[in-house]
Design an enzyme around this catalytic site. Structure first.
Site, PDB file in Angstrom:
ATOM      1  CB  CYS A  67       5.495  12.082   1.259  1.00 35.36           C
ATOM      2  SG  CYS A  67       6.605  11.149   0.192  1.00 35.36           S
ATOM      3  CG  HIS A  80       7.485  18.025   3.374  1.00 39.39           C
ATOM      4  ND1 HIS A  80       7.047  16.762   3.691  1.00 39.39           N
ATOM      5  CD2 HIS A  80       7.947  17.952   2.099  1.00 39.39           C
ATOM      6  CE1 HIS A  80       7.250  15.952   2.656  1.00 39.39           C
ATOM      7  NE2 HIS A  80       7.792  16.653   1.688  1.00 39.39           N
ATOM      8  CD  GLU A 109       7.937  22.872   4.959  1.00 39.91           C
ATOM      9  OE1 GLU A 109       7.217  22.547   5.928  1.00 39.91           O
ATOM     10  OE2 GLU A 109       9.040  22.342   4.722  1.00 39.91           O
ATOM     11  CE  LYS A 145       9.737  14.399   5.444  1.00 36.38           C
ATOM     12  NZ  LYS A 145       8.777  15.283   6.144  1.00 36.38           N
ATOM     13  CG  HIS A 183      10.755  11.762   3.271  1.00 36.79           C
ATOM     14  ND1 HIS A 183       9.535  11.396   3.788  1.00 36.79           N
ATOM     15  CD2 HIS A 183      10.472  12.539   2.182  1.00 36.79           C
ATOM     16  CE1 HIS A 183       8.571  11.925   3.058  1.00 36.79           C
ATOM     17  NE2 HIS A 183       9.111  12.623   2.081  1.00 36.79           N
ATOM     18  CG  PHE A 239       6.242  11.637  -5.437  1.00 37.94           C
ATOM     19  CD1 PHE A 239       7.187  12.565  -5.052  1.00 37.94           C
ATOM     20  CD2 PHE A 239       6.684  10.448  -5.989  1.00 37.94           C
ATOM     21  CE1 PHE A 239       8.544  12.327  -5.237  1.00 37.94           C
ATOM     22  CE2 PHE A 239       8.037  10.185  -6.170  1.00 37.94           C
ATOM     23  CZ  PHE A 239       8.967  11.130  -5.794  1.00 37.94           C
TER      24      PHE A 239
END
Length: 768
Positions: free
Chosen positions: A163, A296, A307, A328, A333, A392
């Site tokens: 991502c 994010h 975050e 997002k 996402h 990830f």
């Protein structure tokens, strides 16, 4: 490496296809208005899932057969990328920029997943998959298709930090412009929705039944999306000369590794904070200069607080004066495309001094205590903005964008040598570089006959490195990578798990990627739907999962990235790692390149006619690791220097047929660029380590190119893959490890993908 004058890099055009619409203007208008485009999915079955919604692109533009594909089939991720590229390049007059100096860096999480799924579907139903499907599966296949469609023959690379891919791709492309390796780069990301991805996130219990509400106390998970975002990057001075308008500048970017978990972020935010600090350091600015952070912001319980802590750690007291929001919340996402699409939103935001809101925010969460703009867009005066993307396998990226005309001072590129202090190899010849070197010296091909073809497999005992419990949720790609990385670190005098190791970065490469995990996860879905999704396998389906395993098990928390450039991967990884060190992101990196043989991989190569016959190669698996560091770092540790990375160069044939140029012109340009980067003449090279593996269509053009550059009687030529087999992306890293295993003068190492991308390295060897 030579010192170069700092080049400012401008974003001069953008293209985006998202749930907001088919253009970047639609994306920005929807974002600044806070309009939610997350809605019921129309083109995929949603039965058995905990949600029915996503940020779906309603109409994907017709690709008009712009790439070779089976009749009746299109690769949605590539179609989205082509549409975004059309927009980004629409205003650029033809041939304004030399195509040999114009390249592509494409970020993607899943690449041609739909093509891979179709291959597996046909196979499990007893049919014969169309060989063209195999040409659309890998990340590099998409990057090469994009380059070929627009005739871009400069550097062509694929970034796969899950991502964080889109942001990483833009940062890497900016580096290529800044260092003079290209005049212009098309960079960004693409990913498409699929039943596979939806089932995977559903198995992790990550999906929200309602549109995601990042940072809000009422958040209940993420909303997936799809799309593509691409930016056109040009040196600011060149852009001005050409009359191109600058939207924003890429002032810097940062990378880091959590080294914590396959899917969850480090809870205290320290890993992500390191990426933000790195971005600020690259731009030479202070936290108080930042006015906006495009977060994010996934809307998951663990990610948003982590975050928030990361932003506070990185910005300190200045965090209270910064506006933060999540794109997002409106388009979902977009996985590998997220960093690019959100980067485009951030570029518009910093240009206009206007930050979009966070949609869906209803109630405060004590763990999320920044200004998330819940009630509409907000203005800011500071000339810099950040875009965060965390992924990830603990891969973090942060982009720093500047308003045009803003003053900032980047660190001077380090002129110190980048040296090699440790190497390791796992090959069909055995465990260790000595075994590989002995096999090459003997000249007898290694491997075993299987089904009428020669295949080279690796045999290694993992127990001294990883316990059975540790290996339980790992695939072979991750296991081999951890072993080779640990060996290389120890060979360099760095013990895994120590404070010294914690400063080391991880650059991982793979040509074919996690095909073992992909089959294991996808095939049950084809038969039984989302209920068959295995949450223990799904994280291993991303290309950078092995990088995360290396970081977690060996305690490495420096910058991390993953590249997948076909058979040129090993060379591309070494070149990128050397540039990250020269640009002062990090002092040392372990470059680990791994590919494994699975039935799918073997059958795909066989379907292409590359195996079994006189005009073919023997396919092999393997893992090679090299420790790269600045000479000052090596000297401070008292490390033994095995060799020096003197330069590297990349070029593409940009062939629509995705095959080599018959005259080897792309290879010649890549070799010439590598020599120029090293400051050497062809007469100073003592050995050429060829990409040749036995496939005439690829080997002959390389031979012609080498003849032209060095003369038929030039330096000694070595073709180790004729003995050790074609280890896919591992090949150039293996050649480099073998080259520095000896002594003498400079060597040239060639790497080439079967799609016509060429990456070459020049290295100096220990003269002892």
């Amino acid at each position: 490496m030579t010192e170069t004058e700092t080049v400012r890099v401008a974003i001069v055009a953008v293209g985006a296809v998202t749930a907001h619409g088919p253009a970047a203007a639609d994306l920005w208008a929807g974002a600044v208005a806070g309009r939610v485009a997350i809605r019921p999915v129309q083109h995929l079955p949603m039965d058995g899932l905990s949600t029915k919604i996503a940020g779906e692109v309603e109409t994907v533009p017709d690709p008009r057969r712009r790439y070779p594909r089976p009749d009746g089939f299109t690769e949605r991720a590539l179609d989205l990328a082509l549409a975004a590229a059309d927009e980004a390049l629409a205003g650029l007059p033809a041939r304004l920029i030399d195509p040999d100096r114009f390249g592509v860096v494409l970020g993607t999480c899943n690449a041609g997943l739909l093509s891979g799924r179709e291959w597996l579907r046909v196979d499990t139903e007893g049919g014969t998959p169309d060989p063209k499907l195999a040409d659309l599966v890998t990340p590099q296949a998409l990057a090469e298709a994009l380059a070929a469609d627009f005739g871009l023959r400069g550097p062509v690379l694929a970034v796969n930090t899950a991502c964080a891919s889109g942001a990483n791709a833009i940062g890497m492309a900016a580096d290529l412009v800044r260092t003079g390796r290209a005049d212009a780069m098309l960079a960004g990301g693409t990913d498409a929705l699929s039943d596979v991805v939806l089932a995977g996130f559903n198995s992790l219990e990550s999906l929200s039944a309602e549109p995601a509400a990042p940072y809000s106390g009422n958040r209940s998970g993420l909303s997936l999306g799809e799309g593509s975002g691409l930016v056109l990057l040009v040196g600011a001075e060149l852009a001005e000369r050409l009359g191109l308008t600058c939207l924003a500048e890429v002032a810097g970017y940062g990378l880091s590794s959590d080294g914590y978990d396959a899917t969850a972020p480090r809870p205290d935010g320290s890993g992500a904070a390191n990426a933000i600090r790195d971005a600020l350091r690259q731009g030479g600015i202070e936290p108080a200069d930042v006015g906006y952070v495009n977060g994010h912001g996934t809307g998951t319980p663990k990610n948003d607080p982590a975050e928030t802590k990361a932003i506070r750690l990185a910005l300190g007291d200045a965090a209270d004066g910064v506006l933060v929001s999540s794109t997002k919340s409106m388009v979902g996402h977009l996985l590998g495309a997220a960093g690019a699409v959100e980067g485009i939103v951030t570029a518009h935001a910093v240009a206009q001094g206007l930050a979009p809101p966070t949609a869906g925010y209803l109630t405060a969460d004590p763990e999320c205590d920044l200004d998330y703009l819940p009630n509409g867009a907000g203005s800011f005066d500071r000339p810099f903005a950040l875009s965060n993307n965390f992924a990830f396998a603990g891969a973090n990226a942060a982009l720093l964008l500047a308003r045009p005309g803003t003053s900032y001072t980047r660190p001077v590129r380090d002129t110190d040598d980048v040296v090699i202090t440790g190497v390791s190899a796992l090959t069909p010849a055995g465990h260790g570089i000595d075994a590989a070197a002995a096999a090459v010296l003997a000249g007898i091909p290694v491997g075993d006959a299987e089904h009428g073809m020669l295949l080279g497999r690796v045999a290694v005992d993992p127990e001294p490195y990883l316990t059975r419990k540790q290996r339980r949720r790992m695939d072979r790609l991750g296991v081999l990578s951890v072993i080779s990385a640990a060996d290389a670190l120890r060979a360099a005098g760095i013990e895994p798990g120590t404070p010294q190791a914690a400063e080391v970065g991880v650059l991982f490469g793979t040509g074919t990627g996690p095909m073992e995990a992909m089959r294991k996860f996808v095939v049950p879905l084809l038969a039984d739907g989302p209920a068959a999704a295995d949450p223990g396998v799904f994280p291993n389906t991303v290309y950078n999962q092995a990088a995360g395993q290396v970081a977690m098990h060996l305690g490495l928390y420096g910058p991390t990235s993953t590249l997948s450039v076909g058979h040129a991967t090993g060379a591309a990884c070494v070149g990128y790692a050397a540039d990250l060190i020269a640009d002062r992101h990090v002092q040392a990196m372990v470059v680990t390149v791994t590919d494994t043989l699975t039935d799918e991989v073997v059958r795909a190569y066989d379907a292409q006619g590359a195996l079994g016959g006189d005009d073919a190669f023997a396919l092999a698996e393997g893992s090679v690791a090299l420790v790269l560091e600045s000479r000052a770092s090596a000297a401070a540790r008292g490390a033994t220097v095995l060799g020096t990375v003197l330069g590297h160069g990349n070029a593409s044939d940009a062939s629509r047929s995705r095959r080599w140029d018959a005259r080897g012109r792309g290879m010649e340009r890549a070799m010439t660029a590598a020599l120029a980067d090293a400051g050497l003449a062809p007469t100073q090279i003592e050995q050429v380590w060829l990409a040749a593996a036995g496939l005439t269509a690829a080997d002959r053009p390389e031979s012609l190119a080498v003849d032209r550059l060095f003369g038929p009687a030039g330096p000694a030529r070595h073709a180790p893959k004729r003995v050790l087999g074609e280890p896919m992306g591992v090949g150039p890293a293996l050649s480099l490890a073998l080259a520095v295993h000896g002594s003498g003068g400079p060597v040239l190492v060639n790497g080439s993908s079967l799609g016509g991308t060429h990456h070459c390295l020049v290295a100096g060897r220990n003269k002892e």
